[in-house]
Design a protein around this motif. Structure first.
Motif, PDB file in Angstrom:
ATOM      1  N   GLU A  28       0.828  -1.199   0.000  1.00 53.92           N
ATOM      2  CA  GLU A  28       0.000   0.000   0.000  1.00 53.92           C
ATOM      3  C   GLU A  28       0.868   1.257   0.000  1.00 53.92           C
ATOM      4  OE1 GLU A  28      -3.678   2.015   2.545  1.00 53.92           O
ATOM      5  OE2 GLU A  28      -2.595   0.281   3.347  1.00 53.92           O
ATOM      6  N   GLY A  29       0.570   2.167  -0.917  1.00 53.45           N
ATOM      7  CA  GLY A  29       1.266   3.445  -0.968  1.00 53.45           C
ATOM      8  C   GLY A  29       2.630   3.404  -1.603  1.00 53.45           C
ATOM      9  N   ARG A 232      12.315   9.587   6.400  1.00 56.67           N
ATOM     10  CA  ARG A 232      11.354  10.441   5.696  1.00 56.67           C
ATOM     11  C   ARG A 232       9.952   9.839   5.677  1.00 56.67           C
ATOM     12  NH1 ARG A 232      15.241  10.270   1.674  1.00 56.67           N
ATOM     13  NH2 ARG A 232      13.783   9.133   0.330  1.00 56.67           N
ATOM     14  N   GLU A 233       9.899   8.524   5.461  1.00 52.38           N
ATOM     15  CA  GLU A 233       8.616   7.842   5.267  1.00 52.38           C
ATOM     16  C   GLU A 233       8.584   6.562   6.106  1.00 52.38           C
ATOM     17  OE1 GLU A 233       6.506   9.377   3.391  1.00 52.38           O
ATOM     18  OE2 GLU A 233       7.625  10.538   1.906  1.00 52.38           O
ATOM     19  N   PRO A 234       8.464   6.657   7.416  1.00 48.73           N
ATOM     20  CA  PRO A 234       8.532   5.455   8.251  1.00 48.73           C
ATOM     21  C   PRO A 234       7.441   4.437   7.955  1.00 48.73           C
ATOM     22  CG  PRO A 234       7.807   7.362   9.528  1.00 48.73           C
ATOM     23  CD  PRO A 234       8.279   7.889   8.218  1.00 48.73           C
ATOM     24  N   TRP A 235       6.323   4.871   7.381  1.00 50.66           N
ATOM     25  CA  TRP A 235       5.217   3.953   7.080  1.00 50.66           C
ATOM     26  C   TRP A 235       5.563   2.933   6.004  1.00 50.66           C
ATOM     27  CZ3 TRP A 235       3.785   3.983   2.039  1.00 50.66           C
ATOM     28  CH2 TRP A 235       4.108   5.123   1.287  1.00 50.66           C
ATOM     29  N   VAL A 236       6.635   3.205   5.217  1.00 56.64           N
ATOM     30  CA  VAL A 236       6.953   2.249   4.155  1.00 56.64           C
ATOM     31  C   VAL A 236       7.435   0.920   4.730  1.00 56.64           C
ATOM     32  CG1 VAL A 236       7.545   4.117   2.548  1.00 56.64           C
ATOM     33  CG2 VAL A 236       9.373   2.962   3.812  1.00 56.64           C
ATOM     34  N   ALA A 237       7.987   0.929   5.954  1.00 50.10           N
ATOM     35  CA  ALA A 237       8.473  -0.319   6.553  1.00 50.10           C
ATOM     36  C   ALA A 237       7.326  -1.297   6.804  1.00 50.10           C
ATOM     37  CB  ALA A 237       9.249  -0.025   7.837  1.00 50.10           C
ATOM     38  N   PRO A 238       6.266  -0.906   7.532  1.00 52.62           N
ATOM     39  CA  PRO A 238       5.153  -1.850   7.701  1.00 52.62           C
ATOM     40  C   PRO A 238       4.440  -2.172   6.396  1.00 52.62           C
ATOM     41  CG  PRO A 238       4.654   0.269   8.735  1.00 52.62           C
ATOM     42  CD  PRO A 238       6.100   0.291   8.385  1.00 52.62           C
ATOM     43  N   SER A 239       4.340  -1.199   5.479  1.00 51.10           N
ATOM     44  CA  SER A 239       3.675  -1.468   4.206  1.00 51.10           C
ATOM     45  C   SER A 239       4.417  -2.542   3.421  1.00 51.10           C
ATOM     46  CB  SER A 239       3.583  -0.185   3.383  1.00 51.10           C
ATOM     47  OG  SER A 239       2.999  -0.449   2.121  1.00 51.10           O
ATOM     48  N   LEU A 240       5.741  -2.404   3.316  1.00 49.69           N
ATOM     49  CA  LEU A 240       6.533  -3.393   2.587  1.00 49.69           C
ATOM     50  C   LEU A 240       6.526  -4.737   3.311  1.00 49.69           C
ATOM     51  CD1 LEU A 240       8.362  -3.996   0.191  1.00 49.69           C
ATOM     52  CD2 LEU A 240      10.303  -3.154   1.544  1.00 49.69           C
ATOM     53  N   HIS A 242       4.161  -6.040   5.230  1.00 51.70           N
ATOM     54  CA  HIS A 242       2.880  -6.717   5.035  1.00 51.70           C
ATOM     55  C   HIS A 242       2.775  -7.309   3.638  1.00 51.70           C
ATOM     56  CE1 HIS A 242       1.401  -5.641   8.910  1.00 51.70           C
ATOM     57  NE2 HIS A 242       1.282  -4.352   8.659  1.00 51.70           N
ATOM     58  N   ALA A 243       3.290  -6.594   2.639  1.00 50.17           N
ATOM     59  CA  ALA A 243       3.249  -7.120   1.273  1.00 50.17           C
ATOM     60  C   ALA A 243       4.133  -8.356   1.134  1.00 50.17           C
ATOM     61  CB  ALA A 243       3.684  -6.040   0.289  1.00 50.17           C
ATOM     62  N   LEU A 244       5.309  -8.323   1.733  1.00 45.44           N
ATOM     63  CA  LEU A 244       6.197  -9.482   1.685  1.00 45.44           C
ATOM     64  C   LEU A 244       5.580 -10.669   2.413  1.00 45.44           C
ATOM     65  CD1 LEU A 244       9.510  -7.541   2.311  1.00 45.44           C
ATOM     66  CD2 LEU A 244       9.055  -8.957   0.299  1.00 45.44           C
ATOM     67  N   GLU A 245       4.920 -10.401   3.531  1.00 42.20           N
ATOM     68  CA  GLU A 245       4.256 -11.477   4.281  1.00 42.20           C
ATOM     69  C   GLU A 245       3.095 -12.066   3.477  1.00 42.20           C
ATOM     70  OE1 GLU A 245       2.963 -14.011   7.470  1.00 42.20           O
ATOM     71  OE2 GLU A 245       4.864 -13.231   6.717  1.00 42.20           O
TER      72      GLU A 245
END
Length: 331
Positions: A28-29, A232-240, A242-245
């Protein structure tokens, strides 16, 4: 989140990344460009990739040395047992890990995760690492740099680097080495005239016994983000993450119905599930706590780090971002 972020990620061509690579799963995002052809070392050099696969052991060493350039995700994309990683010349008199004490053993790199787990395998069998004479260098590529982009660590006194222009294969054929410890079968291993055979031909049996004792399959590589992107964009860690999971879960469930990789994949899956559970290669910190602690302990015992590492601190940035992001959306 009000915008999409473009991220280039490099990783090897694992089956469990296929749903992500094919677009069946999307973070996401994130507009993700997943490169599965470039060497993973490209993530560590330059700035072409914002995310990538990297050595878990080297990540630990970098943290222990105060480096904070990368933010690790507990995504263990590569797992392997290591009894298969010991090779001897054909017709060698050596037949067990204990036989390596007092011998001359070559390896391609010292701090790599696979070789760290392999030395842990020796230690688990009671083999003294300081009673082996080690050489570190290329197998058959004289121009190879045995350090490359690896973190610098002090080599123990019984470990030497190969002289310039020499290779492990040269030394093996000249009778100057008794064995090799190599994370994958060396080039030419499967050729009919290969000078090498495995020290433990029935490595599956010994690896199963090790797995029963340990309760996990060793993790070798993780996924990481460049810290500047994470800040800069800490939300990319959980987004990536979750996608990998999701990609892993889709692949894992499909294997039970589409077991075409080998004629015996289904019994192999059933055997692994009986030994380690159906979800034998989980992501996340808590399901891997024992494995993470074991590698931290081994890094210290083998002198790769000078002070104990707190397993809870290894993925602290990621876990904080996960808490801030909240629960993932349903598949």
């Amino acid at each position: 989140m009000t915008h999409k972020v473009s991220i280039r990620m490099v990783a090897y061509n694992y089956d469990h990344l296929a749903p992500l690579a094919c677009g069946d799963v999307a973070p996401e995002g994130i507009d993700l460009d997943l490169d599965r052809t470039s060497p993973m070392v490209q993530f560590l050099v330059g700035s072409a990739f914002e995310a990538g696969e990297m050595s878990f052991g080297q990540y630990l060493i970098r943290l222990s040395q105060g480096e904070r350039a990368f933010v690790g995700l507990p995504v263990f994309v590569n797992r392997e047992f290591c009894h298969r990683c010991f090779f001897v010349p054909r017709h060698s008199p050596l037949h067990s890990l204990h036989d390596l004490e007092g011998r001359r053993v070559g390896t391609n790199a010292w701090p790599d995760t696979g070789n760290t787990w392999s030395r842990a395998t020796l230690r688990d069998e009671g083999v003294r690492l300081d009673r082996i004479r080690w050489w570190v260098g290329p197998y058959n590529e004289p121009a190879y740099d045995s350090f490359g982009n690896r973190p610098r660590v002090a080599l123990p006194p019984n470990v030497e680097r190969l002289a310039a222009g020499r290779t492990l294969l040269d030394m093996l054929l000249a009778g100057e080495l008794d064995a090799l410890m190599y994370p994958v079968p060396p080039p030419g291993f499967y050729a009919a005239d290969s000078p090498l055979v495995r020290l433990l031909p029935d490595y599956r049996r010994t690896e199963r016994a090790w797995a029963q004792r340990a309760g996990f399959c060793p993790g070798h590589h993780i996924v990481a983000l460049r810290r500047d992107l994470f800040e800069r964009e800490p939300w990319v860690a959980p987004s990536l993450y979750h996608a990998l999971e999701q990609s892993r879960q889709k692949w894992q469930e499909a294997r039970w119905d589409l077991s075409d990789t080998s004629p015996w994949l289904l019994p192999d899956l059933e055997d692994a599930a009986g030994l380690l559970g159906r979800d034998w290669r989980p992501y996340g910190v808590e399901p891997n706590r024992r494995m993470i602690q074991t590698l931290c302990d081994e890094e210290l015992a083998q002198g790769l780090i000078s002070e104990p590492l707190d397993p809870a601190a290894l993925f602290a940035d990621f876990e904080r971002a996960m808490q801030e992001a909240g629960p993932a959306k349903e598949l």
